[in-house]
Design a protein around this motif. Structure first.
Motif, PDB file in Angstrom:
ATOM      1  N   PRO A 192     -66.760 -41.900  -7.424  1.00 17.78           N
ATOM      2  CA  PRO A 192     -65.888 -41.040  -6.629  1.00 17.78           C
ATOM      3  C   PRO A 192     -66.088 -41.280  -5.143  1.00 17.78           C
ATOM      4  N   PRO A 193     -65.034 -41.098  -4.325  1.00 13.33           N
ATOM      5  CA  PRO A 193     -65.142 -41.376  -2.890  1.00 13.33           C
ATOM      6  C   PRO A 193     -66.253 -40.602  -2.211  1.00 13.33           C
ATOM      7  N   LYS A 201     -69.045 -36.841 -10.799  1.00  9.70           N
ATOM      8  CA  LYS A 201     -69.252 -37.696 -11.966  1.00  9.70           C
ATOM      9  C   LYS A 201     -69.018 -36.911 -13.253  1.00  9.70           C
ATOM     10  N   LYS A 202     -69.546 -35.698 -13.329  1.00  9.52           N
ATOM     11  CA  LYS A 202     -69.349 -34.880 -14.528  1.00  9.52           C
ATOM     12  C   LYS A 202     -67.875 -34.550 -14.722  1.00  9.52           C
ATOM     13  N   GLU A 203     -67.195 -34.202 -13.650  1.00 11.15           N
ATOM     14  CA  GLU A 203     -65.769 -33.874 -13.743  1.00 11.15           C
ATOM     15  C   GLU A 203     -64.973 -35.083 -14.229  1.00 11.15           C
ATOM     16  N   SER A 204     -65.306 -36.260 -13.722  1.00 11.62           N
ATOM     17  CA  SER A 204     -64.606 -37.476 -14.143  1.00 11.62           C
ATOM     18  C   SER A 204     -64.863 -37.774 -15.616  1.00 11.62           C
ATOM     19  N   LEU A 205     -66.104 -37.578 -16.068  1.00 14.77           N
ATOM     20  CA  LEU A 205     -66.430 -37.821 -17.472  1.00 14.77           C
ATOM     21  C   LEU A 205     -65.652 -36.887 -18.394  1.00 14.77           C
ATOM     22  N   VAL A 206     -65.641 -35.605 -18.060  1.00 18.24           N
ATOM     23  CA  VAL A 206     -64.953 -34.631 -18.911  1.00 18.24           C
ATOM     24  C   VAL A 206     -63.449 -34.887 -18.904  1.00 18.24           C
TER      25      VAL A 206
END
Length: 253
Positions: free
Chosen positions: A212-213, A225-230
């Motif tokens: 993420p930027p 990172k967690k938000e992107s994974l979910v």
């Protein structure tokens, strides 16, 4: 595309990791990097390690290790395997390693040195092939978009991350690392903040998330990172409500 990722003992992130494509090799040992050193080399700065102590070679979906020392046996551990390991005798060349995550341990004058090797790529036969997955034609296997093993710890971590939104709250805040640790401890007694965080980082590598930027600016890297994974897992149905059974130690329905 790389198939093997070598993670030095004190790695701080992707910049310090070494990626190998199929057919590429990496040496490790006391020899320093720089002019005259192999293109891929992991320095182990300890007087008890040979200058060129060993060699790792990547294949498509696994890797091999060669022990180039004259007297020391190396051990390759499976951190998830409850003591599962293989021994690599002195002089052994191209010993295949079957673990998705491995810790290579070298004895060095009374110390134990280690580094990790990840093998996140999985290939599967194409079940739609004319004569089934193995038709004897030698056709290239289909690489899955998201190669997840539901028996691994990382999948339990991913399921715990997705659980609040799979339980019917699509905008629920994601659980913290501490909450994930507490959720998994009944089925994973050794779970701790560091081990859960390690699995989150590994999932980001395995699912090839783009950084993420805000990570470049020192922002809330973990939350991003967690938000992107979910988001990825739920968008492509990598985890569904049936998979939450792994949080209670049961196989998904």
């Amino acid at each position: 595309m790389h198939s093997i990722i070598v993670v030095p003992a004190h790695s701080t992130g992707p910049a310090s990791q070494l990626r190998l494509a199929p057919g590429e090799s990496l040496t490790f040992g006391r020899r320093a990097t720089g002019p005259g050193a192999p293109a891929h080399h992991l320095p182990l700065t300890h007087g008890g390690v040979s200058r060129t102590a060993g060699r790792i070679t990547a294949t498509g979906t696994y890797w091999t290790i060669g022990n180039l020392s004259a007297h020391q046996t190396y051990v390759v551990e499976n951190p998830e395997g409850a003591g599962e390991h293989i021994k690599v005798a002195p002089g052994r060349i191209d010993a295949p390693v079957p673990f998705e995550f491995s810790r290579v341990v070298l004895p060095a004058a009374g110390d134990l040195l280690s580094f990790e090797v990840w093998a996140p790529r999985h290939d599967y036969a194409d079940p739609t092939a004319p004569d089934g997955p193995d038709d004897g034609t030698g056709a290239e296997l289909t690489a899955p978009a998201f190669p997840l093993d539901r028996t691994k710890r990382y999948f339990q971590v991913l399921a715990a991350l997705c659980e609040p939104r799979l339980r019917g709250a699509p905008h629920a805040p994601l659980p913290t690392v501490e909450q994930i640790t507490a959720r998994l401890r009944p089925v994973w007694p050794a779970a701790g903040r560091a081990s859960v965080q390690w699995n989150v980082d590994y999932l980001a590598v395995k699912l090839r998330l783009k950084q993420p930027p805000e990570a470049a600016d020192g922002g809330p890297r973990l939350n991003g990172k967690k938000e992107s994974l979910v988001s990825l897992a739920l968008r492509f149905n990598l985890v569904d409500e049936d998979d939450l059974a792994v949080l209670d130690g049961r196989a998904p329905a």
